[in-house]
Scaffold this active site. Structure first.
Site, PDB file in Angstrom:
ATOM      1  N   ASP A   1       0.893  -1.250   0.455  1.00  4.86           N
ATOM      2  CA  ASP A   1       0.192  -0.098  -0.157  1.00  4.86           C
ATOM      3  C   ASP A   1       0.831   1.392   0.308  1.00  4.86           C
ATOM      4  OD1 ASP A   1      -2.374   1.453   0.339  1.00  4.86           O
ATOM      5  OD2 ASP A   1      -2.656   1.012   2.252  1.00  4.86           O
TER       6      ASP A   1
ATOM      7  N   GLU B   1       2.933   5.728  -3.723  1.00  2.00           N
ATOM      8  CA  GLU B   1       2.661   6.232  -4.563  1.00  2.00           C
ATOM      9  C   GLU B   1       4.076   6.979  -5.300  1.00  2.00           C
ATOM     10  OE1 GLU B   1      -0.947   4.290  -4.725  1.00  2.00           O
ATOM     11  OE2 GLU B   1       0.346   5.944  -3.279  1.00  2.00           O
TER      12      GLU B   1
ATOM     13  N   ASP C   1      -8.928   2.376  -2.080  1.00  6.86           N
ATOM     14  CA  ASP C   1     -10.176   2.627  -0.925  1.00  6.86           C
ATOM     15  C   ASP C   1     -11.845   3.316  -2.028  1.00  6.86           C
ATOM     16  OD1 ASP C   1      -7.953   1.702   0.910  1.00  6.86           O
ATOM     17  OD2 ASP C   1      -6.887   3.353   1.205  1.00  6.86           O
TER      18      ASP C   1
END
Length: 890
Positions: free
Chosen positions: A453, A456, A581
């Site tokens: 997760d 980025e 999400d």
């Protein structure tokens, strides 16, 4: 786990004009009410459109003149020289460029425009390996022509002289940190791809900007850049489909508009113009051709297709164990239990918190393994900047990103953090060691898969993040940094010196403003001299590759299941992807379908799924029941929600539990069917899921290229080659209208034949536990005779064949068999089934040893389905006259 920080960003006029940015942020605690979340989501949806302006080409620029044009049997080369006075609209015009066109295969044309000295950044080929090859131009389906002054190029399809890409009438701009290239398009084009996004599957064609810049995008809003970047588009024309990939990792706006003619225009913050044209001519052909560039997807373990459960907010290992027990008590098969960052000590990676002690974790994992179940945890890239082994080991190995020769600090879940530099020579070894020790089978947490997760990379600290820890200690991030001398070298392909790497003159439409906001600084320099400005969009995929390697190092003989958030071209060759999400809402239930199809059908990342029942906010019983049924036809099937929301495990409501039992039963019986489809995608790129979208006046026709229907369909899809999924999509409804092409279909549950007429039909009284599924005529579906509690048990069940004849009474199907988990297989079987109306046969390659067999054949038709005993093995060919087989009751 996304950043549960609700931020209202005001983008000032100075940002719109490209002269800087201003932002006001109101930070709310993680326990913010869902009411506040909804306001934020609503604002997020409108903000990108409220700041958009009509698409303009900007000042007229001189373009380039071609000289020394040479055409060979394999392509073109030319020198390009600036044709007039410098334009310098967003930087310094480059005077001398090179042009090269290569016919690499009969269906792939490569065109690249780059600087003469080859100093401008290019995506490193150790991240995305370049496909090679050369064919004679006469053997290509495509052709390319040049105009020398002003320079332009045009790509055409030879068979019908159709222009598929042309820069005529628009000057190319190529500057030190910006370039622009426009192609004309036919009116009202049908374009798909250019993700990641949650916009319509067929892209809008007027005043549309698709921004590609990876960001932490909670609630996956529409009209926004999201977690991944895939600069490839598919265009459907009346007679054929083609694809265009821009292999460039810089931030960009792709503008699509019909102002003074329809066009698509790239506006890019750097790099070179590196284009691949894929001739198709069918959508499946384009997908297969794209897989030669994006790399073939990774084959996943068989157990990865089971049902998974997770939640952010499980407070202890005992609560996690209780969830496992509750699934068993409810007779709902649970394949894999997941734990979010709750298991960590204050959210530090490679640690265990006091309520997740090692002995308790090992007992949990051992109990799961004894029941043939699996366990997965999350690992984020950011490492807490604290005195503990994971940080100290990284510091000693010198693998963290640096700023002014000190470790760069951001702020993520554990507080102040350091970020691994995936370009660093030592990072793989460091990551391997952390996995080997913390996830040790003998004395650690023996995970079976991995969840990545925040890659980025996400940074909670808003730009400029001058003080991430509010302490008196130096933050290491005070001054701007210029490129080091090693980056200023001719032929480096690492970027020109002197660029503004934090606030470039051209501002892409990043939803949260400056490109460095809420992420790592874009003026950081990776080992080897690559800038974060150029390589930001690669960060997640580089972490994915490194993490997959570390998982293989732990278990050298096993296929790893790794699920990531941020992706780039080629990510599917390492990992799968969950769709971020999302929100527990009916619109996001519907949007998940087109979001899913982007990755499987267009981007070659097939192991994909959305959080079932939604992640953010409170789900409802009806929504969760419907989503549980739909999720059974995602490749990746996981229920997951956020702390503070109501619990939504499938056993919480009886209707959801019933939906789960029914959905998992049919999913598990069909596991080998979809596993076979995944295997085919890993071999030749044929998508395991495909859309059946028929927008107004144009059609995305994967399965039916001759169908010119005008219905707007992006909520139906094919699961594998033969099963059409048509979920109920209206809130709290029990009816659905869906489109059936002109073909024979059979209801999977009633086995009744339905003749499609190229129009919509309506099902009423579709219970919340049900989902319409139809078998396309001409198909043979191999299914397990029974489902089971785990995929291990499913693999011990025999097969039956569902034969759905086409209008000529014939059908075919396939089955791939292997051991389900080995990286290197000792033997595999690739089996083909055929039915000609009179005989049923099996042939193929039989190298996987199994005692299982095919116990029956059920032939569908206009009358009642007829079931026949068969009792044949899967170890060699056979053939039977269907009339000679014993009939049994269906």
């Amino acid at each position: 786990m996304d950043a549960l920080v609700t931020t209202f960003d005001y983008i000032g006029q100075s940002w719109l004009s490209g002269n800087g940015s201003s932002a006001i942020s109101f930070v709310m605690p993680a326990s913010v009410t869902f009411f506040h979340s909804c306001i934020f989501l609503l604002w997020s949806s409108f903000l990108p459109w409220s700041i958009s302006v009509p698409l303009r080409r900007g000042p007229e620029c001189p373009g380039y003149t071609a000289s020394n044009v040479e055409r060979t049997d394999g392509g073109f080369t030319a020198d390009l020289t600036l044709a007039g006075a410098e334009c310098n609209i967003y930087g310094q015009d480059l005077h001398d460029l090179k042009f090269m066109a290569e016919f690499q295969t009969d269906s792939r044309l490569h065109v690249i425009i780059y600087d003469k000295d080859e100093a401008v950044y290019q995506v490193p080929d150790f991240i995305v390996p370049r496909p090679g090859g050369s064919v004679n131009a006469d053997d290509s389906l495509l052709d390319i022509s040049l105009e020398e002054e002003p320079f332009s190029f045009t790509v055409t399809r030879k068979s019908n002289k159709e222009v598929i890409f042309s820069t005529k009438g628009s000057s190319i701009v190529f500057e030190n940190q910006y370039w622009r290239l426009r192609t004309s398009l036919p009116d009202n084009p049908s374009l798909y791809g250019l993700g990641e996004h949650t916009d319509s599957l067929r892209l809008p064609t007027s005043n549309y900007i698709r921004t590609l810049w990876a960001r932490d995008a909670g609630a996956v809003p529409q009209n926004s850049n999201l977690y991944g970047t895939h600069p490839v588009y598919y265009e459907q024309r009346a007679e054929s489909t083609h694809g265009v990939l821009l292999l460039n990792s810089n931030g960009m706006d792709v503008k699509i508009n019909n102002e003074n003619g329809q066009y698509l225009e790239y506006n890019v913050l750097g790099g070179v113009i590196d284009l691949y044209f894929l001739a198709g001519p069918s959508p499946f052909d384009v997908a297969r051709e794209y897989s030669d560039i994006a790399l073939k997807p990774a084959m996943m373990p068989y157990w990865g297709f089971g049902f998974h459960q997770c939640r952010f907010g499980y407070s202890s290992v005992e609560e996690v164990a209780a969830v496992v027990a509750n699934y068993s008590a409810a007779s709902i098969p649970l394949e894999t239990m997941w734990t979010d960052i709750d298991y960590m000590d204050s959210y530090k990676v490679f640690t265990l918190g006091p309520k997740f002690p090692l002995d308790g974790m090992r007992n949990l994992v051992n109990d799961l393994h004894e029941q043939n179940q699996h366990y997965i945890v999350m690992v984020d890239p950011a490492v807490a900047y604290q005195d503990y082994p994971a940080f100290n080991n990284g510091k000693d190995a010198d693998i963290f990103l640096k700023y002014n020769d000190s470790i760069y600090k951001g702020r993520v879940w554990p507080g102040v953090t350091a970020f691994p530099d995936w370009f660093h020579d030592n990072t793989q070894g460091y990551w391997d060691n952390e996995f080997k020790t913390f996830f040790s089978p003998s004395d650690g947490v023996d995970i079976d898969g991995l969840w990545i997760d925040m890659n980025e990379p996400s940074n909670f600290c808003p730009w400029p993040c001058d003080n991430p820890d509010d302490s008196t200690e130096s933050t290491d991030i005070v001054h701007n940094r210029s490129l080091s001398p090693r980056d200023d070298q001719v032929g480096s392909k690492k970027g020109l010196p002197g660029r503004n790497l934090t606030d470039p003159p051209y501002q892409i439409r990043n939803t949260i403003g400056l490109i460095g906001n809420k992420t790592a600084r874009t003026d950081l320099i990776h080992q080897g001299g690559w800038t974060e400005y150029d390589t930001h969009n690669l960060y997640g995929t580089m972490m994915s590759k490194t993490s997959r390697n570390s998982m293989v190092a732990r278990r050298p003989d096993k296929r790893p299941l790794v699920i990531t958030r941020s992706t780039f071209v080629g990510a599917g060759s390492y990992v799968g992807h969950w769709l971020g999400d999302n929100v527990s809402a009916w619109d996001q239930y519907r949007i998940s379908i087109r979001h899913l199809l982007q990755f499987v059908s267009f981007f070659q990342v097939p192991m994909v799924g959305a959080d079932v029942c939604g992640f953010l906010g409170d789900t409802t019983e009806n929504l969760c029941a419907r989503w549980t049924a739909l999720g059974a036809f995602y490749p990746f099937y996981r229920n997951h929600n956020v702390a503070g929301a109501i619990s939504q495990e499938a056993y919480r409501w009886e209707s959801v539990a019933a939906s789960a039992r029914k959905a998992i039963d049919i999913r598990y019986r069909l596991l080998d069917y979809i596993y076979t489809a995944l295997h085919r995608q890993t071999v030749d790129g044929t998508p395991m899921l495909s859309p059946m979208c028929n927008p107004p006046t144009n059609t995305c026709r994967f399965q039916y290229p001759s169908d010119s229907a005008t219905h707007a369909i992006d909520a139906q899809f094919f699961y594998g080659p033969s099963l059409l999924i048509s979920p109920v999509t209206d809130a709290d409804s029990t009816s659905v209208s869906f489109y059936l092409p002109s073909d024979l279909f059979y209801d999977l549950f009633t086995l009744e034949q339905i003749e499609g007429t190229g129009s919509s039909i309506t099902y009423t009284s579709v219970q919340y536990t049900d989902i319409p599924v139809h078998i396309r005529g001409g198909s043979i579906i191999p299914a397990r005779v029974n489902s089971a509690k785990t995929t291990t048990a499913v693999r011990n069940e025999d097969f039956e064949l569902l034969v759905a004849p086409d209008k000529n009474g014939k059908a075919t199907g396939s089955l791939y068999l292997d051991d389900g988990e080995s990286l290197v297989q000792q033997g595999t079987s690739e089996i083909e089934f055929k039915f000609d109306g009179k005989t049923i046969s099996m042939d193929g390659k039989f190298e996987y040893s199994t005692k299982l067999g095919v116990r029956s054949v059920t032939v569908l038709g206009s009358d009642a389905a007829i079931k026949y005993e068969l009792d044949e093995g899967l170890d060699g060919p056979w053939k039977h006259d269907i009339g000679s087989l014993k009939k049994v009751q269906v």
